[in-house]
Scaffold this motif. Structure first.
Motif, PDB file in Angstrom:
ATOM      1  N   TYR C 201      43.601  35.245  45.673  1.00 55.36           N
ATOM      2  CA  TYR C 201      43.732  34.649  47.010  1.00 55.36           C
ATOM      3  C   TYR C 201      44.870  33.632  47.044  1.00 55.36           C
ATOM      4  O   TYR C 201      45.285  33.134  46.000  1.00 55.36           O
ATOM      5  N   LYS C 202      45.342  33.340  48.212  1.00 50.89           N
ATOM      6  CA  LYS C 202      46.428  32.354  48.406  1.00 50.89           C
ATOM      7  C   LYS C 202      47.607  32.594  47.466  1.00 50.89           C
ATOM      8  O   LYS C 202      48.139  31.646  46.864  1.00 50.89           O
ATOM      9  N   ALA C 203      48.006  33.833  47.326  1.00 53.76           N
ATOM     10  CA  ALA C 203      49.112  34.146  46.415  1.00 53.76           C
ATOM     11  C   ALA C 203      50.342  33.297  46.751  1.00 53.76           C
ATOM     12  O   ALA C 203      50.810  33.280  47.889  1.00 53.76           O
ATOM     13  N   ASN C 204      50.849  32.580  45.784  1.00 54.05           N
ATOM     14  CA  ASN C 204      52.046  31.718  45.904  1.00 54.05           C
ATOM     15  C   ASN C 204      51.880  30.584  46.909  1.00 54.05           C
ATOM     16  O   ASN C 204      52.854  29.915  47.254  1.00 54.05           O
ATOM     17  N   GLN C 205      50.661  30.379  47.389  1.00 54.24           N
ATOM     18  CA  GLN C 205      50.488  29.380  48.445  1.00 54.24           C
ATOM     19  C   GLN C 205      49.406  28.367  48.137  1.00 54.24           C
ATOM     20  O   GLN C 205      48.987  27.612  49.020  1.00 54.24           O
ATOM     21  N   HIS C 206      48.952  28.337  46.912  1.00 54.40           N
ATOM     22  CA  HIS C 206      47.863  27.402  46.615  1.00 54.40           C
ATOM     23  C   HIS C 206      48.397  25.963  46.612  1.00 54.40           C
ATOM     24  O   HIS C 206      49.431  25.675  46.037  1.00 54.40           O
ATOM     25  N   GLN C 207      47.608  25.075  47.200  1.00 57.85           N
ATOM     26  CA  GLN C 207      48.046  23.683  47.371  1.00 57.85           C
ATOM     27  C   GLN C 207      48.136  22.904  46.057  1.00 57.85           C
ATOM     28  O   GLN C 207      48.629  21.774  46.047  1.00 57.85           O
TER      29      GLN C 207
ATOM     30  N   ARG D 271      46.210  54.057  46.917  1.00 59.64           N
ATOM     31  CA  ARG D 271      46.286  53.503  48.268  1.00 59.64           C
ATOM     32  C   ARG D 271      47.080  52.201  48.224  1.00 59.64           C
ATOM     33  O   ARG D 271      46.589  51.176  47.730  1.00 59.64           O
ATOM     34  N   VAL D 272      48.302  52.258  48.711  1.00 61.42           N
ATOM     35  CA  VAL D 272      49.094  51.037  48.805  1.00 61.42           C
ATOM     36  C   VAL D 272      48.519  50.226  49.974  1.00 61.42           C
ATOM     37  O   VAL D 272      48.352  50.748  51.082  1.00 61.42           O
ATOM     38  N   GLN D 273      48.179  48.984  49.706  1.00 61.43           N
ATOM     39  CA  GLN D 273      47.561  48.141  50.724  1.00 61.43           C
ATOM     40  C   GLN D 273      48.575  47.790  51.814  1.00 61.43           C
ATOM     41  O   GLN D 273      49.787  47.841  51.587  1.00 61.43           O
ATOM     42  N   PRO D 274      48.092  47.402  52.996  1.00 64.39           N
ATOM     43  CA  PRO D 274      49.029  46.949  54.039  1.00 64.39           C
ATOM     44  C   PRO D 274      49.906  45.807  53.505  1.00 64.39           C
ATOM     45  O   PRO D 274      49.492  45.066  52.625  1.00 64.39           O
ATOM     46  N   ASP D 275      51.095  45.699  54.055  1.00 64.65           N
ATOM     47  CA  ASP D 275      52.072  44.718  53.560  1.00 64.65           C
ATOM     48  C   ASP D 275      51.460  43.308  53.520  1.00 64.65           C
ATOM     49  O   ASP D 275      50.861  42.851  54.485  1.00 64.65           O
ATOM     50  N   GLN D 277      48.995  42.307  51.700  1.00 63.73           N
ATOM     51  CA  GLN D 277      47.562  42.292  51.412  1.00 63.73           C
ATOM     52  C   GLN D 277      47.298  42.792  49.994  1.00 63.73           C
ATOM     53  O   GLN D 277      47.910  43.759  49.552  1.00 63.73           O
ATOM     54  N   LEU D 278      46.376  42.118  49.293  1.00 62.54           N
ATOM     55  CA  LEU D 278      46.052  42.515  47.926  1.00 62.54           C
ATOM     56  C   LEU D 278      44.641  43.097  47.886  1.00 62.54           C
ATOM     57  O   LEU D 278      43.770  42.642  48.621  1.00 62.54           O
ATOM     58  N   PRO D 279      44.406  44.079  47.042  1.00 63.54           N
ATOM     59  CA  PRO D 279      43.066  44.683  46.974  1.00 63.54           C
ATOM     60  C   PRO D 279      42.102  43.797  46.202  1.00 63.54           C
ATOM     61  O   PRO D 279      42.515  43.014  45.349  1.00 63.54           O
ATOM     62  N   ASP D 280      40.817  43.919  46.503  1.00 65.66           N
ATOM     63  CA  ASP D 280      39.823  43.303  45.618  1.00 65.66           C
ATOM     64  C   ASP D 280      39.215  44.395  44.736  1.00 65.66           C
ATOM     65  O   ASP D 280      39.451  45.581  44.940  1.00 65.66           O
ATOM     66  N   LEU D 281      38.490  43.959  43.727  1.00 65.92           N
ATOM     67  CA  LEU D 281      38.024  44.900  42.717  1.00 65.92           C
ATOM     68  C   LEU D 281      37.007  45.875  43.278  1.00 65.92           C
ATOM     69  O   LEU D 281      37.012  47.074  42.971  1.00 65.92           O
ATOM     70  N   LYS D 282      36.123  45.362  44.104  1.00 67.47           N
ATOM     71  CA  LYS D 282      34.976  46.140  44.566  1.00 67.47           C
ATOM     72  C   LYS D 282      35.375  47.303  45.463  1.00 67.47           C
ATOM     73  O   LYS D 282      34.601  48.236  45.623  1.00 67.47           O
ATOM     74  N   GLN D 283      36.539  47.218  46.079  1.00 69.85           N
ATOM     75  CA  GLN D 283      36.882  48.267  47.025  1.00 69.85           C
ATOM     76  C   GLN D 283      37.182  49.600  46.349  1.00 69.85           C
ATOM     77  O   GLN D 283      37.244  50.626  47.017  1.00 69.85           O
ATOM     78  N   VAL D 284      37.334  49.582  45.033  1.00 69.36           N
ATOM     79  CA  VAL D 284      37.520  50.850  44.315  1.00 69.36           C
ATOM     80  C   VAL D 284      36.355  51.193  43.387  1.00 69.36           C
ATOM     81  O   VAL D 284      36.277  52.326  42.895  1.00 69.36           O
ATOM     82  N   ALA D 285      35.477  50.240  43.120  1.00 69.57           N
ATOM     83  CA  ALA D 285      34.398  50.490  42.153  1.00 69.57           C
ATOM     84  C   ALA D 285      33.472  51.582  42.673  1.00 69.57           C
ATOM     85  O   ALA D 285      32.886  51.457  43.741  1.00 69.57           O
ATOM     86  N   GLY D 286      33.352  52.646  41.938  1.00 68.92           N
ATOM     87  CA  GLY D 286      32.551  53.791  42.368  1.00 68.92           C
ATOM     88  C   GLY D 286      33.398  54.917  42.942  1.00 68.92           C
ATOM     89  O   GLY D 286      32.873  55.944  43.348  1.00 68.92           O
ATOM     90  N   SER D 287      34.717  54.717  42.965  1.00 63.39           N
ATOM     91  CA  SER D 287      35.606  55.743  43.530  1.00 63.39           C
ATOM     92  C   SER D 287      36.704  56.105  42.534  1.00 63.39           C
ATOM     93  O   SER D 287      36.845  55.473  41.485  1.00 63.39           O
TER      94      SER D 287
END
Lengths: 343, 343, 343, 343
Positions: C201-207, D271-275, D277-287
């Motif tokens: 989270y907060k990539a490159n933007q953490h305070q 799946r390249v995420q929208p510009d 945006q970074l993925p979280d781990l759970k969104q792929v777990a089980g796939s």
């Protein structure tokens, strides 16, 4: 068959999408959510595949009636009661996942749910339907899907209660993961509170109590009450019910396992464990199974029954699909061939 | 007072080191472990501070008797029975954390523990001592520390059983974190199996059953048995016991909370929760408290009691220190001023 | 010494209570919270012992100045900036746990915190004080406690940066447990979202980035920036920083461990791990330690440094007490003899 | 197509059963395990449905060659090398999940795996095949499935490395859940050690390093090394790789997202995420998905890439099925339409 889902951004609604998009006989006609109308589902939930992505529509009953054959209400208690009425009035089939249509008695609902009930004339249109005990002569198109705890308890007790083998003082110690409480924010679902913790909540006051006693009574005559406790355990999914009952006749202890096997022999989603073996929670998480084991204690004359389900699948979305299959005349297990990931 | 600890590399032993190194009246004379002799404790456990670091010695009874005033056996059942004998023979005070000296009946031990018992003449030297119900006239220097489940159950039931307010059919649904099973490796403690899971194990066969009934009987006459189940929940620490009992006299329901408060008023480590409130597990994890709450259900005449402890502290190391304080005449809470981290 | 705490119902404030109530030299004069004024602390947090229970008072600066020698602000960024001013004006000593007084440049604060800064004349009164690098000549009574991530990073990098042994391109991959975000509710701290998950989270933007570069610059001349990422891992407590730096001179690789040992030899709360060994997170959780290990990779010329702390103790409340000890002239470790529970 | 699986009681093997039993084009011919021969799979794993239950057979190569068209080796490194030889000799197609056939250089294997290599003539028969970069002209029937970490890293870096956009000093901070280490027992996988913890292990020594550099070199010329760290996080499933690379040309920063989209446009499981945006781990777990996001830091000229997979699916069993689909000429996604449960 074309199905619309209202409330598709909640946990139950999202599981419906995940299951139905692979169902061989059903097409998702539309997803509805007033709060998220206009968004793509994938903007809210990044995990879904492009194959199941759709744009959410507002909740418009006319549109739904025109475009689908059945609507599933994956909305909370207190919301379904209001939304359902127009579909009932226009005889558009409904499966409701909330607690709003599980009783025919308005006062009973209001006492336990602390919310205004739907009018009695609507309540009476609905069938409370635990699919394992589905009666084919029923043809009413308004189905109330059982609650998660109630499903787990009722499947675990059915053989004993239906055969009137046990004393009335049933004790149920139920535990649930955090997804059971839905996605709304609360201190009890804050990670720091729930993690590494366990809490007993709503002691003697859980709204599934009257749902359980109503069905036990339907099976065996008057069942006044049950002792029912619910606790939170630090898992996302699953209900683990430990139930303690006393045998009327100790000599029946030896045939209990056989009885369970006989009752559930033809039921695709209830798996009676091998004799003497109890299920663990994880073996059903991610599936539509209810796994049941039991052990008898000679010294106390107590049968301990453990019944486990995935609260979002067998306790909600999966069971709704199972009911839908029965309603539509598809094979009961159609689209529900899910196996727990387990690891 | 100088204290030696045998078995200091297990979870219970390590907690003893952590607690005793800050105890104002006690000095750790030595730590003993045959398997780790010669190592520094910090080589095994990197978390301990340099202040509590020590070199482990082999288990040499002569040396221990010469250098300490009391020995704590933090060894598993089956090991304590063997090690204790020489200390008893030479009248060197012992606190034993295992289950080996909790009965005076060899056969009873062997039936439940499936291990050879210490000879009866040794068993009879030991006092099973739940510190809250310590009787000052006792001066025998061989103390058997109660088991973790038994502690949690007995403190939760004592007021009702001692006053003979309840029917005999007690039902106990106990849940434990994984540290309860110790640090040895097994499939059930593999992270992938335990995480996100719940399992009921040793149904009707847990070795704490006779320990519980023995004490209930001591308090109230013959207590033949209890219905006792133990389940694993995915936390490291803590025991959460839910107990269901029926009142003999429904009119006593209103005075139960007061009774609990009265019984535990002077007990520094039992906190009866405010009326109508139940404790959660985390509020005791990391402390020596046993927190207890209860609610009565008029419809079923069942009192639900929730009792929670930290299995490694109040259920093992902390309680041993509490017993040690009582034995040595120190304030009961000396060195035990621990508050749960909670977050 | 009498100390008042404002914001005592947050995680950091509660940890202060837990630590200070056992501090041999300090008495908690009062606890303050506008939202919870009038309640007992135990009504909010059932885990605390009666010994540390107190009634919360509203935030009244006059009362505090009259009744205590120092005030600790355990309030969020944006609140401290406002509350601190009256204490500064009246020269009443403060330790502030928020980010509000860590810079002297208003614009810098506002750019990273997206909040209004305290006026510059107040900012200049405060000393940003990492206690391991405390300079005794400082006598200003207004102390800004470093942020949790910054503490973990700075202690891990200090020896290399102070000796100017590394290239400027530092890469820091930091991970934090959920208590780091405090007790306010959000989707990212909902159990169902955080459990079994990891998120950057907060990539490159953490305070904490400007706080880190400010201190690195103070140690070594201009440090323009660092590459700093923060991720959430599913634990309640702890920060685990993995840092990657390149040596200017490969020949220095062999003396790095010795250098770290030398720098932290006299520091009671920094434990350099044995050569070649890296700390795990749990060995510091519940303690005031910062444990550091490092390994060198000949092929890449990269030193990997792992630095771990408990975010609520060494990263907040414990470090505040450490700073308080230094300010008051008590032993640096007074009241901070905490060992991780580890199991 | 009929497929046999050797090593079907491990995590990877069990996932293969779960996936293949629903595959529209493939039939599981047989499951093999010497240690569990004669048992039903459901005796070992209670979660599987009756539809996928089978009796395990011993490992008999003749039988397998007679009854199946291809064998999948879900056996550990050091076992596959031995088992594979007879199938190669008889030209029976293999997909191997272990690390045993990922190099053609025996010495390289032995240096990193500390085990004896298969003879070079066997190594040379195998194709290391990351399915997203499958080259159709390959027709050799012996496929080495990439390692879990390597898959996650290579898919995350491929566009940048293939286009030679980055400096050579790549830094990879990878985190894995506990199922990555398999079901064998060890202290690091004991629940009490792994829960609430994080540990960096095998610093600079992980056996996936040469696999990564070998493929990077194949794409872009000589890639001598990478800085690669692996840490355990307390989840069962999933790999979360954070990668830090420097752009050769800062002006290319603006086109990176587009590049990733272009490279993976036709790839069903990346799946390249929208510009932004970074993925979280759970969104792929089980796939079987690998989700990738990236952000550029102007100040440091560092691109941070986050790449996530399910280690048992995209990192093992799912990718094996994907490779099998490509080998057999089925649609690449056949049988792999899995969506993460997410909650």
């Amino acid at each position: 068959m074309d199905v619309s889902i209202i409330g598709s951004t909640g946990y139950g609604g999202m599981e419906l999408v995940r299951i139905l998009h692979k169902h061989p006989n059903i097409r998702i006609a539309s997803l509805h959510s007033d709060s998220a109308a206009g968004k793509r589902l994938s903007e809210i939930y990044p995990h879904i595949g492009s194959s199941s992505d759709m744009v959410l529509r507002p909740v418009e009953s006319d549109w739904i009636i025109a475009h689908s054959d059945l609507v599933i209400l994956a909305t909370p208690s207190g919301v379904s009661s209001r939304l359902a009425q127009v579909f009932v009035d226009r005889n558009h089939p409904i499966i409701d996942l909330s607690g709003d249509f599980r009783f025919t008695d308005e006062a009973l609902y209001e006492r336990w749910y602390k919310k205004q009930s739907a009018p009695c004339r609507y309540l009476k249109q609905f069938t409370y339907q635990l699919p394992e005990f589905f009666k084919s002569e029923m043809d009413r198109p308004f189905i109330s899907n059982p609650g998660c705890y109630a499903t787990c308890v009722l499947l675990g007790l059915a053989p004993l209660v239906q055969q009137q083998l046990i004393e009335e003082n049933i004790i149920i110690d139920a535990k649930s993961g955090l997804s059971g409480a839905g996605k709304s924010l609360s201190h009890s679902s804050h990670f720091v509170n729930a993690h590494d913790n366990m809490t007993l909540y709503k002691a003697n006051q859980h709204q599934h109590i009257p749902e359980i006693t109503q069905q036990l009574t339907a099976w065996s005559g008057m069942y006044d009450t049950v002792q029912f406790s619910t606790s939170l355990i630090p898992v996302s999914r699953g209900i683990f019910c430990t139930m303690y009952v006393q045998l009327k006749d100790r000599d029946k202890a030896g045939m209990l396992h056989e009885l369970y096997q006989a009752v559930y022999k033809e039921k695709p989603f209830v798996r009676v464990q091998p004799d003497g073996q109890l299920p663990d929670l994880k073996q059903v998480a991610g599936s539509n199974y209810c796994d049941i084991g039991l052990v008898y204690n000679k010294k106390t004359n107590v049968v301990t029954i453990v019944s486990v389900i995935d609260n979002l699948i067998k306790g909600a979305a999966g069971q709704a699909v199972q009911n839908l299959n029965l309603f539509a005349g598809y094979p009961e297990a159609s689209g529900l061939d899910l196996v727990a990931p387990y690891f």
